[in-house]
Design a protein around this motif. Structure first.
Motif, short mmCIF file in Angstrom:
data_model
loop_
_atom_site.label_atom_id
_atom_site.label_comp_id
_atom_site.label_asym_id
_atom_site.label_seq_id
_atom_site.Cartn_x
_atom_site.Cartn_y
_atom_site.Cartn_z
N GLN A 109 0.89 -1.16 0.00
CA GLN A 109 0.00 0.00 0.00
C GLN A 109 0.92 1.21 0.00
OE1 GLN A 109 -3.69 0.48 2.55
NE2 GLN A 109 -2.18 1.52 3.81
N VAL A 110 0.61 2.20 -0.80
CA VAL A 110 1.50 3.36 -0.94
C VAL A 110 0.84 4.60 -0.36
CG1 VAL A 110 2.73 4.84 -2.58
CG2 VAL A 110 2.57 2.38 -3.01
N ASP A 111 1.58 5.30 0.51
CA ASP A 111 1.11 6.56 1.07
C ASP A 111 1.59 7.69 0.15
OD1 ASP A 111 0.89 9.01 2.40
OD2 ASP A 111 1.26 8.12 4.36
N PRO A 112 0.70 8.27 -0.67
CA PRO A 112 1.14 9.27 -1.63
C PRO A 112 1.67 10.56 -1.00
CG PRO A 112 -1.26 9.08 -1.65
CD PRO A 112 -0.73 7.99 -0.76
N VAL A 113 1.17 10.92 0.17
CA VAL A 113 1.67 12.12 0.84
C VAL A 113 3.11 11.90 1.28
CG1 VAL A 113 1.36 13.68 2.80
CG2 VAL A 113 -0.64 12.86 1.53
N SER B 277 8.79 -1.53 -6.17
CA SER B 277 8.61 -0.69 -4.98
C SER B 277 9.28 0.68 -5.07
CB SER B 277 9.13 -1.42 -3.73
OG SER B 277 8.37 -2.57 -3.51
N GLY B 278 10.25 0.83 -5.95
CA GLY B 278 10.91 2.11 -6.09
C GLY B 278 10.15 3.10 -6.97
N ILE B 279 9.12 2.63 -7.66
CA ILE B 279 8.44 3.48 -8.63
C ILE B 279 7.77 4.70 -7.98
CG2 ILE B 279 6.56 3.61 -10.31
CD1 ILE B 279 7.27 0.72 -11.12
N ALA B 280 7.01 4.50 -6.93
CA ALA B 280 6.29 5.63 -6.32
C ALA B 280 7.23 6.73 -5.83
CB ALA B 280 5.37 5.14 -5.20
N PRO B 281 8.26 6.42 -5.01
CA PRO B 281 9.14 7.51 -4.58
C PRO B 281 9.96 8.09 -5.72
CG PRO B 281 9.94 5.38 -3.77
CD PRO B 281 8.59 5.15 -4.35
N ALA B 282 10.36 7.26 -6.67
CA ALA B 282 11.14 7.77 -7.80
C ALA B 282 10.30 8.70 -8.68
CB ALA B 282 11.70 6.61 -8.62
N LEU B 283 9.03 8.34 -8.87
CA LEU B 283 8.14 9.21 -9.65
C LEU B 283 7.99 10.57 -8.99
CD1 LEU B 283 6.21 9.65 -12.02
CD2 LEU B 283 4.40 8.63 -10.60
N MET B 284 7.85 10.58 -7.67
CA MET B 284 7.71 11.85 -6.96
C MET B 284 8.99 12.67 -7.01
SD MET B 284 4.67 12.19 -6.15
CE MET B 284 3.23 11.17 -6.20
#
Length: 192
Positions: free
Chosen positions: A29-33, A60-67
């Protein structure tokens, strides 16, 4: 990074011998904030390094890398763990062994997205033995790109990955550096 460390302490689950499960906010589950804060922190740390692309390894690195890419206003390139059956030409590939799963996979970069003009920021969720980051570095070298830095969310400082990468001259920035962890005593961070 204070917010990340707080979430690790509150929600992280230590699985012996050296696995930290952070599924509630990062990889199941990813916390976008939180990911946005992480991305901004990476962008601030690597400002002025001339980064033209952010690179990460699925998944798993996609969400923080995208941000981080969003905050830096540059594209994100995703390294695949399995080559596409359709896009199987013009690829760079290298074998990597995962510390967590103890399995090997063929890390793949599509050659059309990275070139000799790129200054790449590599972002990964965990740093343990440094195998994933080293694999990503090998692919960047195959593409003749420059590695501007390596951003890590959670570093297990008691394992050799950090020292291995720093010895090669890379700027390694870890947002949460774990000094020790066990099921009974929890997670303890490196004093900075």
């Amino acid at each position: 990074m204070k917010e990340l460390k707080e979430r690790i302490v509150k929600e992280g689950l230590v699985i012996p011998p050296n696995i930290l499960k952070v599924g509630s906010f990062l990889n199941l589950q990813v916390d976008p904030v939180l990911m946005e804060q992480i991305g901004e922190d990476f962008a601030n740390h690597f400002a002025g390094k001339g980064v033209t692309k952010v690179v990460t390894i699925e998944s798993s690195g996609i969400a923080p890398a995208l941000m981080a890419a969003k905050a830096m206003r540059v594209p994100l390139v995703i390294l695949k763990k399995k080559p596409s059956k359709i896009l199987n030409s013009n690829l760079y590939q290298t074998e990597v062994t995962s510390f967590t799963t103890q399995t090997s996979y063929e890390l793949t970069l599509s050659a059309e997205y990275i070139n000799e003009n790129d200054h790449v920021l590599i972002i990964d969720d965990f740093l343990a033995d440094g195998e994933a980051a080293t694999g990503a570095i090998r692919l960047m070298r195959m593409a003749h790109a420059t590695v501007a830095g390596i951003g890590i969310l959670i570093e297990k400082s008691f394992q050799p990955g950090h020292d291995k990468l720093v010895a090669q001259g890379f700027d390694v920035y870890s947002q949460a550096r774990i000094a020790s962890m066990d099921k009974k005593n929890g997670v303890h961070f490196v004093e900075e």
